[in-house]
Design an enzyme around this catalytic site. Structure first.
Site, mmCIF file in Angstrom:
data_model
loop_
_atom_site.group_PDB
_atom_site.id
_atom_site.type_symbol
_atom_site.label_atom_id
_atom_site.label_comp_id
_atom_site.label_asym_id
_atom_site.label_seq_id
_atom_site.Cartn_x
_atom_site.Cartn_y
_atom_site.Cartn_z
ATOM 1 N N GLY A 86 0.861 -1.240 0.039
ATOM 2 C CA GLY A 86 -0.113 0.168 0.023
ATOM 3 C C GLY A 86 1.014 1.210 -0.164
ATOM 4 O O GLY A 86 0.684 2.228 -0.813
ATOM 5 N N THR A 87 1.880 1.193 0.827
ATOM 6 C CA THR A 87 2.780 2.327 0.915
ATOM 7 C C THR A 87 3.302 2.891 -0.656
ATOM 8 O O THR A 87 3.329 4.038 -0.983
ATOM 9 C CB THR A 87 3.836 2.176 1.848
ATOM 10 O OG1 THR A 87 3.089 2.032 3.268
ATOM 11 C CG2 THR A 87 4.602 3.522 2.026
ATOM 12 N N ASN A 185 -8.837 3.887 8.245
ATOM 13 C CA ASN A 185 -8.275 2.809 8.954
ATOM 14 C C ASN A 185 -8.185 3.048 10.355
ATOM 15 O O ASN A 185 -8.586 2.144 10.934
ATOM 16 C CB ASN A 185 -6.640 2.764 8.819
ATOM 17 C CG ASN A 185 -5.808 4.065 8.774
ATOM 18 O OD1 ASN A 185 -6.392 5.236 8.082
ATOM 19 N ND2 ASN A 185 -4.726 4.343 9.432
ATOM 20 N N GLN A 213 -7.627 -0.275 3.047
ATOM 21 C CA GLN A 213 -8.551 -0.863 4.254
ATOM 22 C C GLN A 213 -9.831 -1.544 3.731
ATOM 23 O O GLN A 213 -10.332 -2.101 4.137
ATOM 24 C CB GLN A 213 -8.793 0.084 5.393
ATOM 25 C CG GLN A 213 -7.728 0.580 6.195
ATOM 26 C CD GLN A 213 -7.188 -0.727 7.039
ATOM 27 O OE1 GLN A 213 -8.008 -1.424 7.407
ATOM 28 N NE2 GLN A 213 -5.882 -0.542 7.381
ATOM 29 N N GLY A 234 -1.989 -6.324 -0.233
ATOM 30 C CA GLY A 234 -2.366 -7.981 0.027
ATOM 31 C C GLY A 234 -2.561 -8.130 1.352
ATOM 32 O O GLY A 234 -3.155 -9.154 1.703
ATOM 33 N N HIS A 235 -1.599 -7.744 2.256
ATOM 34 C CA HIS A 235 -1.509 -8.488 3.587
ATOM 35 C C HIS A 235 -2.842 -8.113 4.436
ATOM 36 O O HIS A 235 -2.904 -8.593 5.569
ATOM 37 C CB HIS A 235 -0.053 -7.977 4.369
ATOM 38 C CG HIS A 235 -0.025 -6.652 4.823
ATOM 39 N ND1 HIS A 235 -0.449 -6.380 6.136
ATOM 40 C CD2 HIS A 235 0.312 -5.457 4.203
ATOM 41 C CE1 HIS A 235 -0.164 -5.025 6.273
ATOM 42 N NE2 HIS A 235 0.138 -4.541 4.992
ATOM 43 N N THR A 271 12.469 -6.673 -12.009
ATOM 44 C CA THR A 271 11.869 -7.849 -12.303
ATOM 45 C C THR A 271 10.655 -8.342 -11.539
ATOM 46 O O THR A 271 10.717 -8.217 -10.312
ATOM 47 C CB THR A 271 13.059 -9.161 -12.189
ATOM 48 O OG1 THR A 271 14.272 -8.655 -12.960
ATOM 49 C CG2 THR A 271 12.550 -10.304 -12.243
ATOM 50 N N CYS A 359 2.488 5.299 18.111
ATOM 51 C CA CYS A 359 3.251 5.402 19.206
ATOM 52 C C CYS A 359 4.592 5.769 18.968
ATOM 53 O O CYS A 359 5.327 5.397 18.026
ATOM 54 C CB CYS A 359 3.242 4.019 19.841
ATOM 55 S SG CYS A 359 4.270 3.597 21.364
HETATM 56 N N1 PLP Z 1 -3.198 2.961 3.516
HETATM 57 C C1 PLP Z 1 -3.955 2.522 4.441
HETATM 58 C C2 PLP Z 1 -5.239 3.349 4.782
HETATM 59 C C3 PLP Z 1 -3.442 1.770 5.529
HETATM 60 O O1 PLP Z 1 -4.304 1.372 6.301
HETATM 61 C C4 PLP Z 1 -2.149 1.230 5.116
HETATM 62 C C5 PLP Z 1 -1.679 0.274 6.194
HETATM 63 O O2 PLP Z 1 -2.286 -0.045 7.204
HETATM 64 C C6 PLP Z 1 -1.261 1.473 4.082
HETATM 65 C C7 PLP Z 1 -1.980 2.560 3.333
HETATM 66 C C8 PLP Z 1 -0.003 1.027 3.864
HETATM 67 O O3 PLP Z 1 -0.062 -0.254 3.393
HETATM 68 P P1 PLP Z 1 1.398 -1.107 3.347
HETATM 69 O O4 PLP Z 1 1.294 -1.616 4.781
HETATM 70 O O5 PLP Z 1 0.880 -2.386 2.625
HETATM 71 O O6 PLP Z 1 2.271 -0.299 3.074
#
Ligand code: PLP
Length: 421
Positions: A86-87, A185, A213, A234-235, A271, A359
Protein backbone atom coordinates in the site's frame (compact mmCIF):
# COMPACT_ATOMS: atom_id res chain seq x y z
CA UNK A 1 -2.70 -20.71 -10.57
CA UNK A 2 -5.11 -22.76 -8.50
CA UNK A 3 -5.76 -22.78 -4.79
CA UNK A 4 -4.69 -25.77 -2.81
CA UNK A 5 -7.59 -27.95 -1.69
CA UNK A 6 -6.05 -28.79 1.66
CA UNK A 7 -7.87 -27.88 4.86
CA UNK A 8 -7.23 -24.41 6.19
CA UNK A 9 -6.10 -24.43 9.82
CA UNK A 10 -8.24 -22.26 12.08
CA UNK A 11 -6.73 -18.80 12.45
CA UNK A 12 -4.69 -18.30 15.60
CA UNK A 13 -6.71 -15.26 16.55
CA UNK A 14 -9.69 -17.46 17.31
CA UNK A 15 -7.74 -19.56 19.78
CA UNK A 16 -9.17 -19.83 23.29
CA UNK A 17 -8.11 -17.07 25.71
CA UNK A 18 -6.37 -15.16 22.98
CA UNK A 19 -8.03 -12.93 20.43
CA UNK A 20 -6.23 -11.12 17.65
CA UNK A 21 -8.36 -8.04 17.01
CA UNK A 22 -5.97 -6.06 14.84
CA UNK A 23 -6.67 -7.20 11.28
CA UNK A 24 -6.69 -3.57 10.10
CA UNK A 25 -2.94 -3.64 10.87
CA UNK A 26 -2.34 -7.02 9.27
CA UNK A 27 -3.44 -10.62 9.43
CA UNK A 28 -1.99 -14.07 8.91
CA UNK A 29 -1.33 -15.10 5.34
CA UNK A 30 -4.00 -17.47 4.03
CA UNK A 31 -2.51 -20.97 3.67
CA UNK A 32 -4.28 -21.38 0.30
CA UNK A 33 -2.60 -18.21 -0.94
CA UNK A 34 0.82 -19.32 0.27
CA UNK A 35 0.40 -22.77 -1.30
CA UNK A 36 -0.65 -21.20 -4.61
CA UNK A 37 2.59 -19.15 -4.62
CA UNK A 38 5.05 -21.96 -4.00
CA UNK A 39 5.23 -23.49 -7.53
CA UNK A 40 6.15 -20.06 -8.92
CA UNK A 41 9.18 -19.89 -6.67
CA UNK A 42 10.37 -23.49 -6.94
CA UNK A 43 9.40 -24.80 -10.40
CA UNK A 44 8.11 -22.03 -12.65
CA UNK A 45 10.65 -19.50 -11.41
CA UNK A 46 11.37 -17.78 -14.73
CA UNK A 47 11.79 -14.08 -15.40
CA UNK A 48 8.74 -12.90 -17.40
CA UNK A 49 11.05 -10.83 -19.61
CA UNK A 50 13.11 -13.86 -20.76
CA UNK A 51 12.48 -15.30 -24.21
CA UNK A 52 12.94 -18.98 -23.30
CA UNK A 53 10.23 -21.39 -22.18
CA UNK A 54 10.61 -20.64 -18.46
CA UNK A 55 10.29 -16.94 -19.21
CA UNK A 56 7.22 -17.43 -21.38
CA UNK A 57 5.54 -19.55 -18.69
CA UNK A 58 6.22 -16.82 -16.12
CA UNK A 59 4.90 -14.13 -18.48
CA UNK A 60 1.72 -16.13 -19.10
CA UNK A 61 1.15 -16.63 -15.36
CA UNK A 62 1.75 -12.94 -14.71
CA UNK A 63 -0.74 -12.01 -17.40
CA UNK A 64 -3.33 -14.41 -15.99
CA UNK A 65 -2.86 -12.95 -12.50
CA UNK A 66 -3.14 -9.42 -13.88
CA UNK A 67 -6.37 -10.30 -15.69
CA UNK A 68 -7.87 -11.82 -12.56
CA UNK A 69 -6.86 -8.90 -10.32
CA UNK A 70 -8.43 -6.48 -12.82
CA UNK A 71 -11.63 -8.54 -12.93
CA UNK A 72 -12.04 -8.47 -9.12
CA UNK A 73 -11.47 -4.71 -8.98
CA UNK A 74 -13.62 -3.55 -11.91
CA UNK A 75 -10.52 -2.47 -13.83
CA UNK A 76 -8.89 -3.19 -17.18
CA UNK A 77 -5.98 -5.61 -17.31
CA UNK A 78 -3.69 -2.79 -18.48
CA UNK A 79 -4.53 -0.75 -15.37
CA UNK A 80 -2.87 -3.25 -13.00
CA UNK A 81 0.62 -2.36 -11.74
CA UNK A 82 2.09 -4.85 -9.25
CA UNK A 83 3.91 -3.17 -6.35
CA UNK A 84 5.34 -4.01 -2.93
CA UNK A 85 2.29 -2.86 -0.94
CA UNK A 86 0.00 0.00 0.00
CA UNK A 87 2.70 2.50 0.90
CA UNK A 88 4.47 2.03 -2.43
CA UNK A 89 1.20 2.18 -4.39
CA UNK A 90 0.26 5.45 -2.68
CA UNK A 91 3.71 6.96 -3.27
CA UNK A 92 3.75 5.92 -6.93
CA UNK A 93 0.25 7.32 -7.43
CA UNK A 94 0.61 10.68 -5.70
CA UNK A 95 4.14 11.54 -6.80
CA UNK A 96 4.11 9.94 -10.27
CA UNK A 97 0.74 11.42 -11.31
CA UNK A 98 1.46 14.92 -9.95
CA UNK A 99 4.87 15.01 -11.64
CA UNK A 100 3.46 13.52 -14.85
CA UNK A 101 0.72 16.13 -15.01
CA UNK A 102 3.25 18.90 -14.33
CA UNK A 103 5.54 17.58 -17.09
CA UNK A 104 2.63 17.48 -19.53
CA UNK A 105 1.76 21.09 -18.75
CA UNK A 106 5.39 22.17 -19.20
CA UNK A 107 5.43 20.44 -22.58
CA UNK A 108 2.11 22.01 -23.55
CA UNK A 109 3.31 25.46 -22.60
CA UNK A 110 6.56 24.95 -24.55
CA UNK A 111 4.72 23.75 -27.65
CA UNK A 112 2.04 26.48 -27.38
CA UNK A 113 4.72 29.02 -26.41
CA UNK A 114 3.20 32.41 -25.57
CA UNK A 115 -0.32 31.25 -26.36
CA UNK A 116 -0.35 28.68 -23.57
CA UNK A 117 -3.37 28.85 -21.30
CA UNK A 118 -2.56 30.39 -17.90
CA UNK A 119 -5.06 28.01 -16.29
CA UNK A 120 -3.20 24.97 -17.61
CA UNK A 121 0.15 26.22 -16.33
CA UNK A 122 -1.23 26.87 -12.88
CA UNK A 123 -2.17 23.28 -11.97
CA UNK A 124 -0.02 22.72 -8.92
CA UNK A 125 -2.42 22.04 -6.05
CA UNK A 126 -2.98 18.65 -4.46
CA UNK A 127 -6.13 18.18 -2.41
CA UNK A 128 -6.14 15.45 0.24
CA UNK A 129 -8.54 14.73 3.08
CA UNK A 130 -7.62 15.51 6.68
CA UNK A 131 -7.79 11.80 7.56
CA UNK A 132 -5.44 10.28 4.98
CA UNK A 133 -2.89 7.60 5.87
CA UNK A 134 0.69 8.92 6.15
CA UNK A 135 1.56 7.12 2.89
CA UNK A 136 -0.67 9.62 1.06
CA UNK A 137 -0.17 12.62 3.34
CA UNK A 138 3.62 12.42 3.42
CA UNK A 139 3.81 11.83 -0.34
CA UNK A 140 1.78 15.00 -0.92
CA UNK A 141 3.92 17.04 1.50
CA UNK A 142 7.08 15.66 -0.09
CA UNK A 143 5.87 17.17 -3.37
CA UNK A 144 5.20 20.46 -1.59
CA UNK A 145 8.70 20.52 -0.06
CA UNK A 146 10.58 19.39 -3.14
CA UNK A 147 8.62 20.13 -6.31
CA UNK A 148 6.68 23.36 -5.88
CA UNK A 149 3.24 21.83 -5.35
CA UNK A 150 0.83 23.12 -2.71
CA UNK A 151 -1.17 20.77 -0.47
CA UNK A 152 -4.73 21.65 0.54
CA UNK A 153 -6.51 19.63 3.21
CA UNK A 154 -10.23 19.15 2.98
CA UNK A 155 -11.96 18.91 6.40
CA UNK A 156 -14.12 16.05 7.67
CA UNK A 157 -17.20 16.07 9.91
CA UNK A 158 -17.59 14.54 13.38
CA UNK A 159 -17.84 10.99 11.97
CA UNK A 160 -14.93 11.39 9.55
CA UNK A 161 -16.82 12.08 6.29
CA UNK A 162 -15.17 14.44 3.85
CA UNK A 163 -17.11 17.68 3.51
CA UNK A 164 -18.26 17.78 -0.11
CA UNK A 165 -19.19 21.44 0.30
CA UNK A 166 -15.65 22.31 1.37
CA UNK A 167 -14.21 20.11 -1.37
CA UNK A 168 -16.17 21.99 -4.03
CA UNK A 169 -14.67 25.28 -2.85
CA UNK A 170 -11.13 23.86 -2.90
CA UNK A 171 -11.05 22.03 -6.23
CA UNK A 172 -10.60 24.25 -9.26
CA UNK A 173 -8.48 24.75 -12.40
CA UNK A 174 -5.32 24.78 -10.24
CA UNK A 175 -5.99 21.30 -8.83
CA UNK A 176 -3.78 18.61 -10.27
CA UNK A 177 -4.82 15.69 -8.05
CA UNK A 178 -7.43 14.82 -5.44
CA UNK A 179 -6.71 11.89 -3.11
CA UNK A 180 -9.32 10.65 -0.64
CA UNK A 181 -9.26 7.20 0.94
CA UNK A 182 -12.12 4.78 0.31
CA UNK A 183 -12.27 3.71 3.97
CA UNK A 184 -10.48 5.02 7.01
CA UNK A 185 -8.07 2.81 8.93
CA UNK A 186 -8.66 4.40 12.35
CA UNK A 187 -12.42 4.96 12.48
CA UNK A 188 -13.74 2.78 9.63
CA UNK A 189 -15.67 5.54 7.83
CA UNK A 190 -16.37 4.88 4.14
CA UNK A 191 -16.20 7.95 1.90
CA UNK A 192 -18.50 8.95 -0.96
CA UNK A 193 -15.75 8.35 -3.52
CA UNK A 194 -17.98 8.48 -6.62
CA UNK A 195 -19.20 11.96 -5.69
CA UNK A 196 -15.68 13.08 -4.80
CA UNK A 197 -14.38 11.76 -8.16
CA UNK A 198 -17.09 13.68 -9.99
CA UNK A 199 -16.09 16.89 -8.22
CA UNK A 200 -12.39 16.30 -9.06
CA UNK A 201 -13.13 15.52 -12.70
CA UNK A 202 -15.45 18.50 -13.12
CA UNK A 203 -12.31 20.64 -12.83
CA UNK A 204 -10.03 18.37 -14.86
CA UNK A 205 -8.15 17.03 -11.82
CA UNK A 206 -7.00 13.41 -11.47
CA UNK A 207 -8.66 11.30 -8.74
CA UNK A 208 -6.80 8.73 -6.58
CA UNK A 209 -8.22 6.64 -3.76
CA UNK A 210 -6.37 4.63 -1.14
CA UNK A 211 -8.50 1.48 -0.88
CA UNK A 212 -6.06 -0.43 1.35
CA UNK A 213 -8.51 -0.88 4.23
CA UNK A 214 -11.50 -1.54 2.00
CA UNK A 215 -10.00 -4.30 -0.13
CA UNK A 216 -11.30 -7.74 0.74
CA UNK A 217 -14.11 -6.32 2.87
CA UNK A 218 -16.33 -4.29 0.53
CA UNK A 219 -16.69 -4.50 -3.26
CA UNK A 220 -14.20 -2.36 -5.16
CA UNK A 221 -14.98 -1.33 -8.72
CA UNK A 222 -12.58 1.15 -10.27
CA UNK A 223 -15.02 2.04 -13.04
CA UNK A 224 -18.00 2.52 -10.72
CA UNK A 225 -15.94 4.62 -8.29
CA UNK A 226 -14.86 6.75 -11.24
CA UNK A 227 -11.25 6.96 -10.02
CA UNK A 228 -8.11 7.23 -12.16
CA UNK A 229 -5.88 5.48 -9.64
CA UNK A 230 -6.45 3.16 -6.70
CA UNK A 231 -4.10 1.52 -4.17
CA UNK A 232 -4.50 -1.82 -2.40
CA UNK A 233 -2.29 -3.99 -0.21
CA UNK A 234 -2.42 -7.79 -0.06
CA UNK A 235 -1.52 -8.39 3.59
CA UNK A 236 -4.89 -6.99 4.63
CA UNK A 237 -6.64 -9.90 2.92
CA UNK A 238 -4.45 -12.94 3.20
CA UNK A 239 -1.30 -12.51 1.10
CA UNK A 240 2.13 -12.32 2.73
CA UNK A 241 3.30 -8.76 3.48
CA UNK A 242 5.05 -6.76 0.78
CA UNK A 243 2.54 -7.32 -2.05
CA UNK A 244 0.38 -4.56 -3.49
CA UNK A 245 -1.36 -3.24 -6.57
CA UNK A 246 -1.73 0.21 -8.02
CA UNK A 247 -4.56 0.55 -10.53
CA UNK A 248 -3.61 3.33 -12.91
CA UNK A 249 -5.65 4.56 -15.87
CA UNK A 250 -3.46 3.88 -18.90
CA UNK A 251 -3.83 7.29 -20.56
CA UNK A 252 -2.79 9.32 -17.50
CA UNK A 253 0.35 11.43 -17.82
CA UNK A 254 2.84 9.71 -15.52
CA UNK A 255 6.44 10.38 -14.48
CA UNK A 256 8.15 7.14 -13.42
CA UNK A 257 9.81 7.31 -10.02
CA UNK A 258 11.60 3.98 -10.44
CA UNK A 259 13.75 3.84 -13.52
CA UNK A 260 14.99 0.65 -15.10
CA UNK A 261 13.92 -2.00 -17.57
CA UNK A 262 10.42 -0.62 -18.15
CA UNK A 263 8.42 -3.45 -16.56
CA UNK A 264 4.85 -2.74 -15.41
CA UNK A 265 4.25 -0.27 -18.25
CA UNK A 266 7.36 1.62 -17.20
CA UNK A 267 5.61 2.71 -13.98
CA UNK A 268 7.47 0.26 -11.78
CA UNK A 269 10.64 -1.14 -13.29
CA UNK A 270 12.21 -4.26 -11.82
CA UNK A 271 11.86 -7.99 -12.40
CA UNK A 272 8.30 -8.89 -11.49
CA UNK A 273 7.51 -11.13 -8.54
CA UNK A 274 5.26 -13.65 -10.28
CA UNK A 275 4.50 -15.57 -7.07
CA UNK A 276 3.37 -12.32 -5.44
CA UNK A 277 1.11 -11.53 -8.40
CA UNK A 278 -0.44 -15.00 -8.05
CA UNK A 279 -0.93 -14.35 -4.31
CA UNK A 280 -2.75 -11.12 -5.09
CA UNK A 281 -5.07 -12.86 -7.57
CA UNK A 282 -5.86 -15.77 -5.24
CA UNK A 283 -6.23 -13.49 -2.19
CA UNK A 284 -8.75 -11.31 -4.02
CA UNK A 285 -10.54 -14.35 -5.46
CA UNK A 286 -11.00 -15.86 -2.01
CA UNK A 287 -12.09 -12.65 -0.31
CA UNK A 288 -14.54 -11.74 -3.09
CA UNK A 289 -16.13 -15.20 -3.16
CA UNK A 290 -18.25 -14.83 0.01
CA UNK A 291 -17.90 -11.09 0.44
CA UNK A 292 -21.58 -10.21 0.74
CA UNK A 293 -22.46 -12.73 3.45
CA UNK A 294 -19.09 -12.39 5.19
CA UNK A 295 -19.38 -8.60 5.34
CA UNK A 296 -22.93 -8.81 6.66
CA UNK A 297 -21.78 -11.16 9.44
CA UNK A 298 -18.79 -8.94 10.27
CA UNK A 299 -21.00 -5.85 10.40
CA UNK A 300 -23.46 -7.64 12.72
CA UNK A 301 -20.60 -8.73 15.01
CA UNK A 302 -19.22 -5.19 15.08
CA UNK A 303 -22.64 -3.75 15.92
CA UNK A 304 -23.16 -6.31 18.70
CA UNK A 305 -19.71 -5.64 20.15
CA UNK A 306 -20.18 -1.86 19.97
CA UNK A 307 -23.58 -2.11 21.70
CA UNK A 308 -22.17 -4.37 24.42
CA UNK A 309 -19.26 -1.98 25.04
CA UNK A 310 -21.55 1.03 25.21
CA UNK A 311 -23.87 -0.70 27.67
CA UNK A 312 -21.12 -1.98 29.95
CA UNK A 313 -18.32 0.57 29.91
CA UNK A 314 -18.67 4.15 31.17
CA UNK A 315 -16.92 7.19 29.65
CA UNK A 316 -16.60 5.62 26.23
CA UNK A 317 -17.61 7.12 22.91
CA UNK A 318 -17.81 5.16 19.67
CA UNK A 319 -16.08 6.87 16.75
CA UNK A 320 -16.63 6.94 12.98
CA UNK A 321 -19.69 6.62 10.80
CA UNK A 322 -21.96 3.77 11.85
CA UNK A 323 -24.07 4.06 8.69
CA UNK A 324 -21.25 3.81 6.14
CA UNK A 325 -18.62 1.76 7.84
CA UNK A 326 -16.10 -0.97 7.19
CA UNK A 327 -17.44 -4.30 8.44
CA UNK A 328 -15.51 -5.85 11.34
CA UNK A 329 -14.33 -2.46 12.63
CA UNK A 330 -15.12 -1.05 16.08
CA UNK A 331 -13.42 2.14 17.24
CA UNK A 332 -13.88 4.22 20.36
CA UNK A 333 -12.29 6.84 22.60
CA UNK A 334 -12.10 7.04 26.38
CA UNK A 335 -12.18 10.33 28.23
CA UNK A 336 -10.18 9.14 31.22
CA UNK A 337 -7.89 6.25 30.25
CA UNK A 338 -4.58 6.30 28.42
CA UNK A 339 -4.74 4.12 25.31
CA UNK A 340 -1.08 3.27 25.71
CA UNK A 341 -1.68 1.72 29.15
CA UNK A 342 -4.95 0.13 28.07
CA UNK A 343 -3.31 -1.65 25.12
CA UNK A 344 -0.76 -3.18 27.49
CA UNK A 345 -3.46 -4.32 29.93
CA UNK A 346 -5.52 -5.87 27.14
CA UNK A 347 -2.47 -7.58 25.71
CA UNK A 348 -1.59 -9.11 29.09
CA UNK A 349 -5.14 -10.49 29.29
CA UNK A 350 -5.03 -11.96 25.77
CA UNK A 351 -6.44 -9.31 23.43
CA UNK A 352 -4.18 -7.94 20.70
CA UNK A 353 -5.57 -4.70 19.32
CA UNK A 354 -4.43 -1.18 18.63
CA UNK A 355 -5.08 2.48 19.02
CA UNK A 356 -5.57 4.93 16.19
CA UNK A 357 -2.66 6.94 17.51
CA UNK A 358 0.91 6.41 16.49
CA UNK A 359 3.29 5.38 19.21
CA UNK A 360 6.42 7.51 18.91
CA UNK A 361 9.39 6.44 21.06
CA UNK A 362 7.39 5.22 24.00
CA UNK A 363 4.63 7.79 24.11
CA UNK A 364 1.32 7.95 22.34
CA UNK A 365 0.73 10.85 19.99
CA UNK A 366 -2.70 12.33 19.46
CA UNK A 367 -4.48 10.92 16.41
CA UNK A 368 -4.62 13.52 13.65
CA UNK A 369 -7.72 11.78 12.34
CA UNK A 370 -9.60 12.23 15.63
CA UNK A 371 -8.41 15.83 15.93
CA UNK A 372 -9.72 16.48 12.41
CA UNK A 373 -13.05 14.98 13.54
CA UNK A 374 -13.24 17.51 16.39
CA UNK A 375 -12.01 15.44 19.37
CA UNK A 376 -9.83 17.21 21.96
CA UNK A 377 -6.15 16.31 22.30
CA UNK A 378 -6.66 14.10 25.36
CA UNK A 379 -9.39 11.96 23.79
CA UNK A 380 -7.40 11.84 20.55
CA UNK A 381 -4.63 10.02 22.43
CA UNK A 382 -7.06 7.62 24.09
CA UNK A 383 -8.55 5.68 21.21
CA UNK A 384 -9.01 1.97 20.82
CA UNK A 385 -9.56 0.01 17.61
CA UNK A 386 -10.83 -3.57 17.48
CA UNK A 387 -10.79 -5.07 13.98
CA UNK A 388 -11.50 -8.60 12.77
CA UNK A 389 -12.07 -10.43 9.50
CA UNK A 390 -13.87 -13.44 10.99
CA UNK A 391 -17.26 -12.92 12.67
CA UNK A 392 -17.24 -13.02 16.47
CA UNK A 393 -19.42 -15.40 18.46
CA UNK A 394 -21.66 -14.06 21.27
CA UNK A 395 -19.31 -15.78 23.75
CA UNK A 396 -16.31 -13.97 22.28
CA UNK A 397 -18.13 -10.64 22.44
CA UNK A 398 -18.98 -11.26 26.11
CA UNK A 399 -15.37 -12.20 26.81
CA UNK A 400 -14.00 -9.08 25.08
CA UNK A 401 -16.27 -6.85 27.16
CA UNK A 402 -15.23 -8.61 30.39
CA UNK A 403 -11.55 -8.23 29.52
CA UNK A 404 -12.09 -4.57 28.65
CA UNK A 405 -13.83 -4.01 31.99
CA UNK A 406 -11.06 -5.80 33.90
CA UNK A 407 -8.37 -3.82 32.08
CA UNK A 408 -10.12 -0.51 32.74
CA UNK A 409 -10.58 -1.42 36.41
CA UNK A 410 -6.88 -2.17 36.72
CA UNK A 411 -6.06 1.27 35.35
CA UNK A 412 -8.78 3.29 37.08
CA UNK A 413 -9.82 1.39 40.20
CA UNK A 414 -12.49 3.97 41.05
CA UNK A 415 -14.33 3.48 37.75
CA UNK A 416 -17.79 1.97 38.21
CA UNK A 417 -18.85 -0.43 35.53
CA UNK A 418 -22.40 -0.56 34.40
CA UNK A 419 -23.72 -3.91 35.47
CA UNK A 420 -26.67 -5.64 33.89
CA UNK A 421 -28.46 -8.34 35.83
N1 PLP B 1 -3.10 3.06 3.47
C1 PLP B 1 -3.90 2.70 4.48
C2 PLP B 1 -5.26 3.28 4.62
C3 PLP B 1 -3.44 1.76 5.42
O1 PLP B 1 -4.23 1.42 6.45
C4 PLP B 1 -2.13 1.23 5.27
C5 PLP B 1 -1.60 0.27 6.25
O2 PLP B 1 -2.16 0.00 7.26
C6 PLP B 1 -1.36 1.64 4.17
C7 PLP B 1 -1.88 2.56 3.29
C8 PLP B 1 0.01 1.09 3.95
O3 PLP B 1 -0.05 -0.21 3.45
P1 PLP B 1 1.24 -1.19 3.54
O4 PLP B 1 1.30 -1.66 4.94
O5 PLP B 1 0.94 -2.31 2.60
O6 PLP B 1 2.41 -0.41 3.12
Amino acid sequence: MTESDSRVPSPSYLAANNLYLDTAATEAADPDVVKAMVPYMLQEFGNPASVHTQGKLAAATLHQAREEVARHLGARTANVIFTSGGTESDNLAIKGIAMGMAARERNMSVSNDSESSPAAQARNEIVISAVEHPAVKESAYWLERNCGFRVLTVPVDAVGRVSLTALKTMVNHRTVLVSVMLANNEVGTIQAIRQISDIAHSCGAVMHTDAVQAAGLIPIDMAALGVDALSISGHKFGTPKGIGVLLLRSSLPYEALISGGGQERGVRSGTQNVAAAVAMAVGLRKSCRHMVSQSRDLANSARALADAVKQSVPNVQLTGDWENRLPGHVSMVFSDVSAEALLVELDVRGISCSSGSACAVGHMEASQTLIAMGFDRVSSKNSLRLTFRHPLTPAQIKWIVEILQASLSALTPKRHHITHE
